[in-house]
Design a protein around this motif. Structure first.
Motif, PDB file in Angstrom:
ATOM      1  N   ASP A   1       2.386  26.870 -76.710  1.00  0.00           N
ATOM      2  CA  ASP A   1       1.700  26.182 -77.773  1.00  0.00           C
ATOM      3  C   ASP A   1       0.761  26.903 -78.594  1.00  0.00           C
ATOM      4  O   ASP A   1       0.537  26.820 -79.650  1.00  0.00           O
ATOM      5  CB  ASP A   1       1.454  24.798 -77.188  1.00  0.00           C
ATOM      6  CG  ASP A   1       2.717  23.694 -77.106  1.00  0.00           C
ATOM      7  OD1 ASP A   1       3.630  24.039 -77.465  1.00  0.00           O
ATOM      8  OD2 ASP A   1       2.426  23.051 -76.079  1.00  0.00           O
TER       9      ASP A   1
ATOM     10  N   VAL B   1      -5.616  27.312 -69.380  1.00  0.00           N
ATOM     11  CA  VAL B   1      -5.443  27.296 -70.656  1.00  0.00           C
ATOM     12  C   VAL B   1      -6.911  27.194 -71.600  1.00  0.00           C
ATOM     13  O   VAL B   1      -6.868  27.818 -72.544  1.00  0.00           O
ATOM     14  CB  VAL B   1      -4.738  26.186 -71.099  1.00  0.00           C
ATOM     15  CG1 VAL B   1      -4.229  26.194 -72.355  1.00  0.00           C
ATOM     16  CG2 VAL B   1      -3.258  26.531 -70.231  1.00  0.00           C
ATOM     17  N   SER B   2      -7.612  26.409 -71.184  1.00  0.00           N
ATOM     18  CA  SER B   2      -8.680  26.129 -72.211  1.00  0.00           C
ATOM     19  C   SER B   2      -9.666  27.454 -71.989  1.00  0.00           C
ATOM     20  O   SER B   2     -10.300  27.672 -73.254  1.00  0.00           O
ATOM     21  CB  SER B   2      -9.754  25.194 -71.318  1.00  0.00           C
ATOM     22  OG  SER B   2      -9.902  25.644 -70.156  1.00  0.00           O
TER      23      SER B   2
ATOM     24  N   GLU C   1       4.706  26.873 -71.026  1.00  0.00           N
ATOM     25  CA  GLU C   1       4.720  25.747 -72.179  1.00  0.00           C
ATOM     26  C   GLU C   1       3.458  25.528 -72.781  1.00  0.00           C
ATOM     27  O   GLU C   1       3.363  25.830 -74.177  1.00  0.00           O
ATOM     28  CB  GLU C   1       5.244  24.572 -71.571  1.00  0.00           C
ATOM     29  CG  GLU C   1       6.628  24.330 -71.147  1.00  0.00           C
ATOM     30  CD  GLU C   1       7.438  24.081 -72.403  1.00  0.00           C
ATOM     31  OE1 GLU C   1       7.229  24.364 -73.489  1.00  0.00           O
ATOM     32  OE2 GLU C   1       8.964  23.989 -72.150  1.00  0.00           O
ATOM     33  N   SER C   2       2.466  25.326 -72.237  1.00  0.00           N
ATOM     34  CA  SER C   2       0.983  25.364 -72.882  1.00  0.00           C
ATOM     35  C   SER C   2       0.565  26.679 -73.280  1.00  0.00           C
ATOM     36  O   SER C   2       0.035  26.667 -74.551  1.00  0.00           O
ATOM     37  CB  SER C   2      -0.010  25.073 -71.625  1.00  0.00           C
ATOM     38  OG  SER C   2       0.306  23.840 -71.062  1.00  0.00           O
TER      39      SER C   2
END
Length: 575
Positions: free
Chosen positions: A394, A354-355, A390-391
């Motif tokens: 967002d 994600v990052s 989910e991440s």
């Protein structure tokens, strides 16, 4: 083959004798003859130059003689058809005839009903009269007899399939009787002749060869790809679908399957967690992914539908280095360019980091590009990796990106009681791809595209083809063709529906859980065996695929050397 042509009258062409009756028919509008009461026709003999005839219709006597002479062209004294193709020439009422024909979607439907109004009308046309009736009845009788015999081949082919494709029968055969392409070209009877038709025995011998030299996907040792043997109820659906042989473009053409497709899509939308689902069945997961990109683009800039992408900024699609190659193909096919697909690195489980996604979005924004969408994968092709939905959802919400989930493989988790957490957050996706021919046993290919955006497919793809979608006598919202990127489309939803109807969702949940648990048990066992090496450790294995190497004795003491040399060895083993 003799044919009669006319440049100045309505035409009704019938393919007779060795072709299904009225299989290829066309009406042309009547136009007044420049020769007044004279009708000019050309009779051609194969490729030889045609001879010209003139029929005089100016008086009752000449008209009667013309009818007799005209009839002789296509009916002999015994009332038998003379020609392989017959063209009936009509004058005066051609336009009316064409308008009455509009009620029939295919003249195949007309030929089965000799009492229909169109045939009554044809028989009243003066120039046709008794000759048309005699010719039509005789040709159609011959055709129906031949056509009925041809169905014996259909029955024989069906029995052959049932006999050879049952799991027990496949298990007694090789997975594949492999031949090199050039050898297989020689083995298969590929000859197509212009002057000789293959008989039924030749057709059936070819059918046996086709099955014999095809991969037996229902074999217990078939482990090559992510699809497998067919669920019998899915196969039954294929037979029904092919028997219907029509197009999903409008409700009036496929009424039952339209209702079924809408119902199945809505059921799956609710299964995902949406209030309602919208979408379509399409030819493969790659195609369904293109739908996701198309809707994301239209949602971001509707003007592109009309003006194109020529003046727009560069759109960026974010995926991972484990994503299916179809995302790159879609970008090339749809004009984004392959460089517009940014492949992000993945973690040890094959999931998106994600990052790295956040850094990449901000980087391309700063360069003046438009971050369009994130292409997440639930079930990567090789390692069965699952992106953290989910991440990612967002992040998509924060930056205003479309979220597409490629669940072509991992959609099975929607039915799972034990492993649904792998796709936690899928209800926040804007669109989802799902292939039922992977894991769930639907016949290949059974792929669907789902979205929770009502009307967006119609807005993205509608071209308002009035000859198909206007002036309906029913609720035209059931016509799916204008919302689809396809016109011709099969009723693939029936395969899914019959499997669901026969099995139930609980059964499918138990099936997928058992399959995943079996894969994990297998990974655990071979992970402890020094003769094997897992690509992922047994605790990382998340889906139905287990990736491993067989470790030759000479490589057991040198793992580094093993990783450098195992690929060439694998190629040799396949030989």
């Amino acid at each position: 083959m003799k044919r009669i042509y006319t440049p100045d009258a309505a035409l009704l062409t019938m393919l007779c004798h060795d072709q299904p009756p009225l299989a290829n028919c066309a009406f042309l509008p009547y136009s007044e003859s420049s020769r007044g009461s004279w009708l000019t026709a050309a009779v051609g003999h194969g490729q030889s130059p045609p001879s010209l005839l003139q029929f005089d219709l100016s008086s009752p006597a000449s008209k009667a003689e013309t009818m007799k002479e005209f009839g002789a062209w296509f009916v002999d004294e015994a009332g038998k058809c003379n020609y392989s193709a017959i063209t009936l020439i009509t004058q005066g009422d051609g336009i009316k005839l064409m308008k009455e024909k509009v009620a029939y979607s295919s003249l195949k439907n007309v030929v089965s009903d000799f009492n229909s109004g169109i045939f009554d009308y044809l028989q009243r046309i003066p120039i046709v009269g008794q000759y048309f009736t005699r010719a039509l009845n005789e040709c159609s009788k011959t055709q129906r007899e031949n056509y009925e015999k041809e169905w014996n081949t259909v029955e024989a082919a069906f029995n052959l399939v049932v006999q050879q494709m049952r799991p027990k029968s496949q298990a007694e055969q090789k997975v594949v009787n492999f031949m090199q392409p050039e050898n297989l070209k020689e083995r298969l009877d590929l000859q197509i002749s212009s002057d000789r038709a293959a008989d039924d025995n030749e057709i059936m011998n070819l059918a046996r060869d086709i099955l014999n030299f095809s991969v037996k996907s229902g074999h217990p040792f078939f482990m090559n790809t992510l699809s497998h043997g067919t669920d019998p109820y899915g196969y039954a659906a294929v037979l029904l679908e092919e028997a219907i042989n029509n197009n999903m473009v409008t409700f009036e053409m496929m009424p039952s399957l339209t209702i079924i497709e809408n119902h199945v899509i809505d059921v799956f939308g609710k299964l995902i967690g949406w209030e309602r689902g919208y979408g379509t069945f399409c030819p493969g997961g790659s195609y369904s992914g293109m739908y996701g990109i198309s809707l994301a683009r239209h949602n971001r800039d509707p003007n592109i539908k009309h003006s194109g992408m020529f003046g727009s900024k560069r759109f960026i699609i974010f995926a991972t280095d484990m994503s299916h190659f179809s995302v790159t193909k879609a970008a090339a096919f749809m004009g984004f360019g392959t460089s517009s697909v940014v492949k992000l690195p993945t973690d040890d489980n094959g999931g998106m980091i994600v990052s790295e996604l956040i850094k990449s979005i901000e980087k391309f924004e700063s360069e003046g590009c438009i971050p369009l969408m994130v292409w997440c994968t639930s079930g990567t092709t090789v390692l069965n990796g699952y992106d953290p939905l989910e991440s990612v959802a967002d992040i998509c919400k924060k930056y205003g990106l479309w979220l597409h989930v490629d669940a072509a493989l991992g959609g099975w988790a929607l039915f799972s009681r034990e492993h649904r957490s792998l796709i936690s957050g899928i209800e926040r996706a804007d669109s989802v791809s799902w292939c039922w021919h992977k894991i769930l046993g639907a016949p290949f290919q059974t792929s669907l595209f789902l979205t929770n955006h009502k009307d967006l497919m119609m807005e993205s793809h509608s071209c308002d083809a009035k000859y198909l979608f206007a002036d309906k006598y029913y609720d035209s919202s059931f016509d799916s063709g204008d919302a689809s990127a396809q016109c011709g489309r099969k009723g693939d939803a029936l395969k899914v529906f019959l499997i669901l109807k026969a099995r139930g969702t609980d059964y499918l949940g138990e099936l997928v859980d058992q399959t995943v648990n079996s894969a994990q048990s297998f990974a655990s066992k071979i992970g402890k065996d020094p003769n094997f090496k897992l690509v992922l450790n047994d605790k990382q294995n998340q889906g139905t695929t287990v990736c491993f190497w067989v470790v030759p004795p000479s490589f057991k003491s040198n793992e580094k050397d093993f990783t450098n040399h195992i690929a060439p060895m694998t190629r040799e083993i396949k030989k």
